[in-house]
Design an enzyme around this catalytic site. Sequence first.
Site: not given
Ligand SMILES: *Cc1c(COP(=O)(O)O)cnc(C)c1O
Length: 440
Positions: A261, A295, A297, A332, A364-365, A393
């Site tokens: 996150g 975790e 991303g 996004r 077309c949106e 993403y």
């Molecule tokens: C999507 C997700 C992440 C990664 O989120 P980011 O905002 O990209 O860091 C980590 N853990 C879980 C369980 C997720 O669903």
Amino acid sequence: MSQPAPLHALPDPTTAELIAARPMLKLHTMDGLLMEGVPLQAVADQLGTPAWVYSAGTIRQRLAALTEALAGLNCHIHYAVKANDHLAILDLMRRGGAGADVVSGGELQRAQAAGIAADHIVFSGVGKTVAELRLALAEDIYQINVESHAELEMLSAVAAAMGRTARVALRINPDVDAGTHAKITTGRADNKFGIPFDEAAALYAHAAALPGVEPVGIALHIGSQILAMAPYRAAYTRAAELIRHLRAQGLEVSRMDCGGGLGIGYGDEAGASPQAFAGVLRNSFAGMGLILMTEPGRWLVGPAGVLLASVVLTKGHDRFIVLDAAMNDLVRPAMYDAYHGIVPLAAGNAVGAPRDVDVVGPVCETGDTFARGRAMPLVAAGGRVAILDAGAYGAVMSSTYNARPLAPIALVDGDRWATIRPRQEVTALWAAETIPDLTA
Ligand SMILES: *Cc1c(COP(=O)(O)O)cnc(C)c1O
């Protein structure tokens, strides 16, 4: 649910400010916008547009910076594959020492295809199927994050039938508001994710008594694009409280999966600081002897990617800039009202006086809009732009809506670059389709 505040209510950063805040980008007077040492015009000349370009150096640096911030915390990084699942990106993560957080059987197989070992893979997700659980058990991955009572029973039955034992963390819902967009908030009681905090202790004790599962820890993930540390602090305080409670009951808890996150700066706001995040982890779990996991991303890959596009035409007295990239490529803005910086590729354009424009795609949106009322230099038909911070993403969420083939992807490393996915052939869109004769 109340509508979130606009993500970017401040004046638009200028082209110069956007470039200055992104170390991998430079404006060269002759070659235009460079990513690391590669002129993006050259990539667009060869691949055409729209095209994705990722910076290997940026991903390497960001993973190293996060790893360094977390040093001494016994914290494993599991890259959230869903942010950008290209094999070359997963390979960079593996080489940088990260494992993988996957949310489907497909992502599990992708991670393995990139050489990430099963014992560096965590499986999260609210609706894993029996087939996916079987795959995870057969591969004996490091951990399965269980999100409900029903899933726990399912996993126990599947594992027991296979003669396996799954290492399980219970994903709790700490009921904290991450202060992010409603569509990417996951840690509030009214979200579908996780086990209600009040039920977690009883379920953990229940898990310890079930066959086929071994509860090893707690997991949580409160949302995405989080810039403030307060929501993390609140969530981890609750988790630590739960772990102490479980241990007091004689239950073993050795792992804490702290979720992802961490947010990035899409405009001129600062991204989340890995040092600040590490500080929260240190304070929240000090002296508990836990194996920590995170975790991320978006934070690792978001700033490392751009989407190149060409201006097809301008219209409405130059109010609308119509690109050849669209919401099917990068969804996004349409899906999350997300802000992405947009800068011209040619050096000459970047110094033009900014004016308010709407940057739109051809689909077309009405939602096919990358920027509304954005102050930026006008780029004329045939000119090109880079849509910034599209590494997370982005390509993973592309569709072929309007029969638009998937855009090609290039990877830049220093002054070299390679195509890591060619443009999809338009005929590939219907190659697997059949017209049946059901009258016979
Ligand atoms: C999507 C997700 C992440 C990664 O989120 P980011 O905002 O990209 O860091 C980590 N853990 C879980 C369980 C997720 O669903």
